[in-house]
Design a protein around this motif. Structure first.
Motif: not given
Length: 423
Positions: A254, A280-281, A283, A304, A309, A312, A315, A348, A360
């Motif tokens: 991020y 996109s971020l 995890s 992941s 997670e 994510q 963020e 993501i 998320s």
């Protein structure tokens, strides 16, 4: 009388105050007489802000190509999708849309677009012009024929989908387009010969002539000063851009609110709406920082993780709070609902490959449907038959004596009259 509000108290509410509006409803009987002390239930049905995601995962479901457990899993994913997202980006990559010349996948994409529309989701097509994912049958053709075919392709797609898909990434990643050298394609030589601005003009003018009501974006991942210079040149050349697209894939971590908002501020100075078109971020483990082209990171497995997670989720919430809080941003499109088939195999998605929501997903849903949303709220009219509804801008419904009426809460104060059934 006060109406429904999107209230969290303190700073979060103040940060999104520019997203709210007010509409005064006047309830009357069939003679037009205002009805005092009458119960009205109001609730929000849709956000004006674009909470988007890609719709690539639902082509097979929308076209009846799945059965059994695969269909059930897709239906479950669709329920998660439509509970949060209000806009869907559909894939119009020319090389996949028309792999065989003269046989475009129009009917299948149309059924998918109609499937989304029937669920209250607005559509965007991506992209009309791009140098990547191009049909092989363009290779070796003279440049003037490539241009003619590209123009025809724009007119065909925009025309065929007018009224259904009315937002388009008109052209994608033009900063790199004339110098792109990672694989042969017919569009890079065309852009090199024409120049960036004439190529952009071609895309926008063909699309605009075909559907004057379309919203057309210039979209890029290169957020450096090169993109700013390109935008300035396009505007000086008189090309009408409806919104600026900004890609923010963050596989390497991020960027943080300060960096993200500083970037948004740079592009907001053009006075055009900003769409965060691809965000996109991760995890799981982050991509190493030394990777320049994200496509170069190839790993056999990218899972992941619980720690990823949690990161994510934090963020995603920070990312959306900061962007919704910026007045120039009109929409944010997250690039993937699920880890299954995600870009680069990266974790993501907001939903795991097994269909279970990640933290998320829950974090974003809480923002949209709890903090930034007007749930069903019972109000009573004053002595002049009025109630004031204040909340996040978007579409609403009012129920009076069993009858429903749609209304909107917009940027400017609004007024609407509701006729109550006898009773």
């Amino acid at each position: 009388m006060t109406g429904a509000t999107t209230s969290t108290g303190g700073s979060p509410q103040q940060a999104v105050a520019h997203r709210t509006g007010e509409t005064v409803l006047t309830v009357v009987d069939h003679h037009g007489t205002p009805l005092a002390d009458t119960e009205v239930t109001v609730e929000q049905t849709r956000h004006a802000f674009g909470f988007g995601n890609i719709g690539f995962d639902f082509l097979e479901l929308a076209n009846g190509e799945l059965t059994g457990s695969a269909a059930a899993a897709a239906e479950h994913l669709a329920d998660l999708y439509t509970d949060v997202f209000t806009t869907a980006t559909l894939p119009f990559y020319w090389g996949r849309f028309e792999p065989e010349r003269g046989r475009p996948d129009t009917a299948r994409l149309r059924r998918t677009a109609e499937w989304f529309r029937d669920r209250g989701v607005a559509l965007k097509g991506h992209p009309l012009v791009w140098h990547t994912v191009q049909p092989d049958w363009l290779l070796g053709l003279p440049l003037d024929e490539v241009e003619r075919l590209q123009r025809e392709r724009i007119r065909r797609e925009v025309g065929e989908f007018a009224g259904l898909v009315d937002t388009w990434d008109a052209i994608n990643e033009v900063v790199i387009m004339p110098v792109f050298d990672n694989g042969d394609n017919a569009i890079t030589p065309l852009a090199r010969a024409k120049g960036r601005i004439p190529t952009i003009r071609m895309a926008f003018e063909e699309a605009r002539a075909t559907n004057p009501h379309a919203t057309l974006l210039l979209n890029d991942f290169d957020l450096s000063s090169a993109y700013e210079c390109l935008i300035e040149g396009v505007l000086e050349a008189g090309v009408q851009i409806d919104a600026i697209g900004l890609q923010t894939h963050m596989h390497q971590g991020y960027w943080g609110e300060e960096t993200m908002l500083a970037m948004v501020d740079r592009f907001a100075r053009y006075g055009l709406p900003l769409h965060l078109t691809e965000t996109s971020l991760v995890s799981g483990d982050l991509m190493p920082a030394h990777i320049v082209d994200l496509n170069d990171h190839q790993v056999p497995s990218w899972p992941s993780t619980p720690e990823g997670e949690a990161r994510q989720a934090d963020e995603v919430e920070r990312h959306y709070r900061s962007l919704v809080g910026h007045p120039a941003v009109e929409s944010v499109t997250y690039w993937g609902i699920t880890d299954a088939g995600a870009w680069l195999g990266a974790p993501i998605g907001l939903v795991r490959a097994d269909g279970s929501p990640k933290p998320s997903y829950e974090a974003l849903r809480r923002l949209m449907k709890d903090e930034w949303w007007t749930a069903p709220t019972v109000l009573r009219t004053d002595e002049r038959g009025r109630v004031s509804v204040r909340g996040f801008r978007g579409e609403y419904r009012a129920d009076v004596r069993g009858a429903s009426t749609a209304f909107a809460v917009g940027r400017a104060p609004g007024q609407q009259e509701l006729v109550a059934p006898a009773g």
